[in-house]
Design a protein around this motif. Structure first.
Motif, PDB file in Angstrom:
ATOM      1  N   SER A 133       0.990  -0.817  -0.121  1.00 40.52           N
ATOM      2  CA  SER A 133       0.193  -0.095  -0.300  1.00 40.52           C
ATOM      3  C   SER A 133       0.518   0.976  -0.095  1.00 40.52           C
ATOM      4  O   SER A 133       1.729   1.398   1.183  1.00 40.52           O
ATOM      5  CB  SER A 133      -0.920   0.431   1.333  1.00 40.52           C
ATOM      6  OG  SER A 133      -0.820   1.593   1.296  1.00 40.52           O
ATOM      7  N   PRO A 134       0.266   2.233  -0.879  1.00 44.67           N
ATOM      8  CA  PRO A 134       0.902   3.574  -1.039  1.00 44.67           C
ATOM      9  C   PRO A 134       1.500   4.252   0.838  1.00 44.67           C
ATOM     10  O   PRO A 134       3.120   4.249   0.929  1.00 44.67           O
ATOM     11  CB  PRO A 134       0.316   4.521  -2.027  1.00 44.67           C
ATOM     12  CG  PRO A 134      -0.074   3.738  -2.760  1.00 44.67           C
ATOM     13  CD  PRO A 134      -0.568   2.675  -1.756  1.00 44.67           C
ATOM     14  N   SER A 135       0.782   4.213   1.523  1.00 38.16           N
ATOM     15  CA  SER A 135       0.686   4.378   3.086  1.00 38.16           C
ATOM     16  C   SER A 135       1.351   3.880   3.738  1.00 38.16           C
ATOM     17  O   SER A 135       1.706   4.033   4.592  1.00 38.16           O
ATOM     18  CB  SER A 135      -0.713   4.606   3.544  1.00 38.16           C
ATOM     19  OG  SER A 135      -1.637   3.627   3.593  1.00 38.16           O
ATOM     20  N   SER A 136       1.732   2.809   3.387  1.00 38.87           N
ATOM     21  CA  SER A 136       2.592   2.140   3.959  1.00 38.87           C
ATOM     22  C   SER A 136       4.557   2.142   3.684  1.00 38.87           C
ATOM     23  O   SER A 136       5.252   1.963   4.297  1.00 38.87           O
ATOM     24  CB  SER A 136       2.750   0.441   4.172  1.00 38.87           C
ATOM     25  OG  SER A 136       3.070   0.027   2.901  1.00 38.87           O
ATOM     26  N   LEU A 137       4.510   2.675   2.748  1.00 40.46           N
ATOM     27  CA  LEU A 137       5.842   3.312   2.118  1.00 40.46           C
ATOM     28  C   LEU A 137       6.373   4.563   3.595  1.00 40.46           C
ATOM     29  O   LEU A 137       5.645   5.231   3.601  1.00 40.46           O
ATOM     30  CB  LEU A 137       5.669   3.891   0.892  1.00 40.46           C
ATOM     31  CG  LEU A 137       5.746   2.234  -0.129  1.00 40.46           C
ATOM     32  CD1 LEU A 137       5.209   2.912  -2.144  1.00 40.46           C
ATOM     33  CD2 LEU A 137       6.120   1.126  -0.520  1.00 40.46           C
ATOM     34  N   PRO A 138       7.692   4.142   3.405  1.00 40.15           N
ATOM     35  CA  PRO A 138       8.176   5.245   3.679  1.00 40.15           C
ATOM     36  C   PRO A 138       8.385   6.747   2.953  1.00 40.15           C
ATOM     37  O   PRO A 138       7.964   6.587   1.442  1.00 40.15           O
ATOM     38  CB  PRO A 138       9.668   5.097   3.584  1.00 40.15           C
ATOM     39  CG  PRO A 138      10.634   4.071   3.225  1.00 40.15           C
ATOM     40  CD  PRO A 138       8.883   3.554   2.492  1.00 40.15           C
ATOM     41  N   TYR A 139       8.957   7.971   3.443  1.00 43.16           N
ATOM     42  CA  TYR A 139       8.973   9.571   2.657  1.00 43.16           C
ATOM     43  C   TYR A 139      10.815   9.067   2.560  1.00 43.16           C
ATOM     44  O   TYR A 139      11.226   8.757   2.786  1.00 43.16           O
ATOM     45  CB  TYR A 139       8.844  10.654   3.302  1.00 43.16           C
ATOM     46  CG  TYR A 139       7.522  10.539   3.835  1.00 43.16           C
ATOM     47  CD1 TYR A 139       6.987  11.287   2.387  1.00 43.16           C
ATOM     48  CD2 TYR A 139       6.553  10.041   4.730  1.00 43.16           C
ATOM     49  CE1 TYR A 139       5.259  11.108   2.097  1.00 43.16           C
ATOM     50  CE2 TYR A 139       4.781  10.935   4.425  1.00 43.16           C
ATOM     51  CZ  TYR A 139       4.597  11.614   3.050  1.00 43.16           C
ATOM     52  OH  TYR A 139       2.825  11.732   3.049  1.00 43.16           O
ATOM     53  N   ARG A 140      11.224   9.554   1.155  1.00 36.42           N
ATOM     54  CA  ARG A 140      12.210   9.761   0.628  1.00 36.42           C
ATOM     55  C   ARG A 140      12.928  10.680   1.788  1.00 36.42           C
ATOM     56  O   ARG A 140      12.713  11.948   1.454  1.00 36.42           O
ATOM     57  CB  ARG A 140      12.758   9.730  -0.327  1.00 36.42           C
ATOM     58  CG  ARG A 140      14.284   9.266  -0.938  1.00 36.42           C
ATOM     59  CD  ARG A 140      14.257  10.347  -2.900  1.00 36.42           C
ATOM     60  NE  ARG A 140      15.539  10.082  -3.066  1.00 36.42           N
ATOM     61  CZ  ARG A 140      15.725  11.202  -3.612  1.00 36.42           C
ATOM     62  NH1 ARG A 140      15.053  11.771  -4.448  1.00 36.42           N
ATOM     63  NH2 ARG A 140      17.202  11.484  -4.680  1.00 36.42           N
ATOM     64  N   PRO A 141      14.088  10.900   2.369  1.00 33.28           N
ATOM     65  CA  PRO A 141      14.748  12.017   2.861  1.00 33.28           C
ATOM     66  C   PRO A 141      15.182  12.757   1.983  1.00 33.28           C
ATOM     67  O   PRO A 141      16.110  12.279   1.135  1.00 33.28           O
ATOM     68  CB  PRO A 141      15.890  11.420   3.712  1.00 33.28           C
ATOM     69  CG  PRO A 141      15.868   9.827   3.504  1.00 33.28           C
ATOM     70  CD  PRO A 141      14.696   9.489   2.965  1.00 33.28           C
ATOM     71  N   CYS A 142      15.199  14.457   1.988  1.00 28.58           N
ATOM     72  CA  CYS A 142      15.705  15.053   0.782  1.00 28.58           C
ATOM     73  C   CYS A 142      15.785  16.526   1.109  1.00 28.58           C
ATOM     74  O   CYS A 142      15.294  16.766   2.355  1.00 28.58           O
ATOM     75  CB  CYS A 142      14.711  14.984  -0.207  1.00 28.58           C
ATOM     76  SG  CYS A 142      14.998  16.019  -1.315  1.00 28.58           S
ATOM     77  N   ALA A 143      16.763  16.969   0.514  1.00 26.33           N
ATOM     78  CA  ALA A 143      16.646  18.655   1.092  1.00 26.33           C
ATOM     79  C   ALA A 143      16.887  19.481  -0.205  1.00 26.33           C
ATOM     80  O   ALA A 143      16.592  19.024  -1.396  1.00 26.33           O
ATOM     81  CB  ALA A 143      18.708  18.981   1.291  1.00 26.33           C
ATOM     82  N   ARG A 151       6.779   6.734  -0.909  1.00 25.34           N
ATOM     83  CA  ARG A 151       5.884   7.524  -1.213  1.00 25.34           C
ATOM     84  C   ARG A 151       5.703   8.732  -2.036  1.00 25.34           C
ATOM     85  O   ARG A 151       4.839   9.808  -2.384  1.00 25.34           O
ATOM     86  CB  ARG A 151       4.180   7.441  -0.161  1.00 25.34           C
ATOM     87  CG  ARG A 151       5.349   7.804   1.384  1.00 25.34           C
ATOM     88  CD  ARG A 151       4.201   7.347   2.656  1.00 25.34           C
ATOM     89  NE  ARG A 151       2.826   8.170   2.112  1.00 25.34           N
ATOM     90  CZ  ARG A 151       1.959   8.355   3.514  1.00 25.34           C
ATOM     91  NH1 ARG A 151       2.581   7.848   4.573  1.00 25.34           N
ATOM     92  NH2 ARG A 151       0.999   9.194   3.565  1.00 25.34           N
ATOM     93  N   GLY A 152       7.032   9.407  -0.886  1.00 26.11           N
ATOM     94  CA  GLY A 152       7.161  10.549  -1.632  1.00 26.11           C
ATOM     95  C   GLY A 152       8.226  11.212  -1.115  1.00 26.11           C
ATOM     96  O   GLY A 152       9.115  10.691  -0.739  1.00 26.11           O
ATOM     97  N   GLN A 153       8.165  12.303  -0.524  1.00 24.96           N
ATOM     98  CA  GLN A 153       9.319  12.787   0.262  1.00 24.96           C
ATOM     99  C   GLN A 153       9.094  14.255   1.600  1.00 24.96           C
ATOM    100  O   GLN A 153       8.093  14.216   1.462  1.00 24.96           O
ATOM    101  CB  GLN A 153      10.077  13.557  -0.807  1.00 24.96           C
ATOM    102  CG  GLN A 153      10.759  13.000  -1.758  1.00 24.96           C
ATOM    103  CD  GLN A 153      11.559  14.156  -3.027  1.00 24.96           C
ATOM    104  OE1 GLN A 153      12.624  14.815  -1.972  1.00 24.96           O
ATOM    105  NE2 GLN A 153      12.662  14.288  -4.307  1.00 24.96           N
ATOM    106  N   ARG A 154      10.099  13.347   1.829  1.00 22.76           N
ATOM    107  CA  ARG A 154       9.983  14.286   3.214  1.00 22.76           C
ATOM    108  C   ARG A 154      11.806  15.664   3.663  1.00 22.76           C
ATOM    109  O   ARG A 154      12.550  14.919   3.037  1.00 22.76           O
ATOM    110  CB  ARG A 154      10.271  13.613   4.629  1.00 22.76           C
ATOM    111  CG  ARG A 154      11.175  12.380   4.754  1.00 22.76           C
ATOM    112  CD  ARG A 154      10.994  11.678   6.678  1.00 22.76           C
ATOM    113  NE  ARG A 154      12.196  10.714   6.192  1.00 22.76           N
ATOM    114  CZ  ARG A 154      13.170  11.185   7.320  1.00 22.76           C
ATOM    115  NH1 ARG A 154      13.500  12.419   7.871  1.00 22.76           N
ATOM    116  NH2 ARG A 154      13.694  10.683   7.176  1.00 22.76           N
ATOM    117  N   GLN A 155      11.101  16.940   3.120  1.00 20.51           N
ATOM    118  CA  GLN A 155      11.985  17.377   2.603  1.00 20.51           C
ATOM    119  C   GLN A 155      12.556  18.923   4.038  1.00 20.51           C
ATOM    120  O   GLN A 155      11.817  19.374   4.358  1.00 20.51           O
ATOM    121  CB  GLN A 155      11.519  18.610   1.918  1.00 20.51           C
ATOM    122  CG  GLN A 155      11.643  17.673   0.271  1.00 20.51           C
ATOM    123  CD  GLN A 155      10.563  17.937  -0.961  1.00 20.51           C
ATOM    124  OE1 GLN A 155      10.735  18.717  -0.978  1.00 20.51           O
ATOM    125  NE2 GLN A 155      11.364  17.867  -2.252  1.00 20.51           N
TER     126      GLN A 155
END
Length: 159
Positions: free
Chosen positions: A3-13, A97-101
Motif C-alpha cells: 500500500s502506498p501509505s505503508s511506504l516511507p518518505y524519501r529524505p531530501c533537501a 510514497r513521496g519525499q520529506r524535505q
C-alpha cells in the motif's frame, strides 16, 4: 502489493536560491515533458547533514560553487509531499510514497555566468529567475501545496 501509505518518505533537501533582486532560481527538468519549473532538490545521503546536502544538490544541478552561496534561513519544519498514485512504483524504484524535505534559503552572490546547468549529470534543460509569488503555478500540480508552504516559511526574507 504494498500500500502506498505503508511506504516511507524519501529524505531530501531543497534549496531556494535567490538573487540580489530576490528572484528565485528555477529549472525545467530534463526528464519531464511538462512545462513545469522547480527549485533544486535531491536526496540526503546516509549520514549527510541536510544543509550540506542542499549545497551539494545546488552544485550538482546548477553548477553554483559554495562560495557563491550565503545561507539565509532554514524552514522551521520538515515538509512532505506524496507522489500521485500513477507515479508510485515508477519513481525511486517504488521504495517511497513521496519525499520529506528540509528546505534552505540561500542568497546567490555570484553572477549569472556562475550558473551552468550543463553539469556531469544534468537535471535541467533550461533555467531562469522567477518571481517567488509565481512558484506555485510553475511547479507540477502535486507539489503546489509544498511550494506554498516553502514560500510561507521564507516569507520574511522574500518581501
Amino acid at each position: 502489493m504494498t500500500s502506498p501509505s505503508s511506504l516511507p518518505y524519501r529524505p531530501c533537501a531543497g534549496a531556494m536560491m535567490i538573487n540580489r533582486e530576490r528572484r528565485v532560481f528555477v529549472g525545467q527538468r530534463i526528464d519531464n515533458v511538462l512545462e513545469a519549473w522547480q527549485m533544486p532538490q535531491g536526496g540526503i545521503d546516509p549520514g549527510e547533514d541536510a544543509r550540506a546536502a542542499a549545497i551539494r544538490e545546488l552544485g550538482e544541478e546548477t553548477g553554483v560553487a559554495p562560495e557563491h552561496l550565503e545561507f539565509v534561513a532554514e524552514a522551521p519544519e520538515e515538509l512532505t509531499y506524496d507522489l500521485p498514485p500513477e507515479l508510485i512504483g515508477k519513481v525511486w524504484k517504488g521504495k517511497y510514497r513521496g519525499q520529506r524535505q528540509r528546505w534552505f534559503l540561500f542568497r546567490f552572490t555570484g553572477a549569472d555566468s556562475d550558473i551552468d546547468i550543463a553539469t556531469p549529470h544534468p537535471e535541467f534543460r533550461a533555467w531562469r529567475w522567477a518571481d517567488p509569488a509565481d512558484l506555485p503555478e510553475m511547479i507540477v500540480p502535486f507539489k503546489r501545496a509544498l511550494y506554498e508552504q516553502i514560500l510561507h516559511a521564507f516569507a520574511d526574507h522574500l518581501g
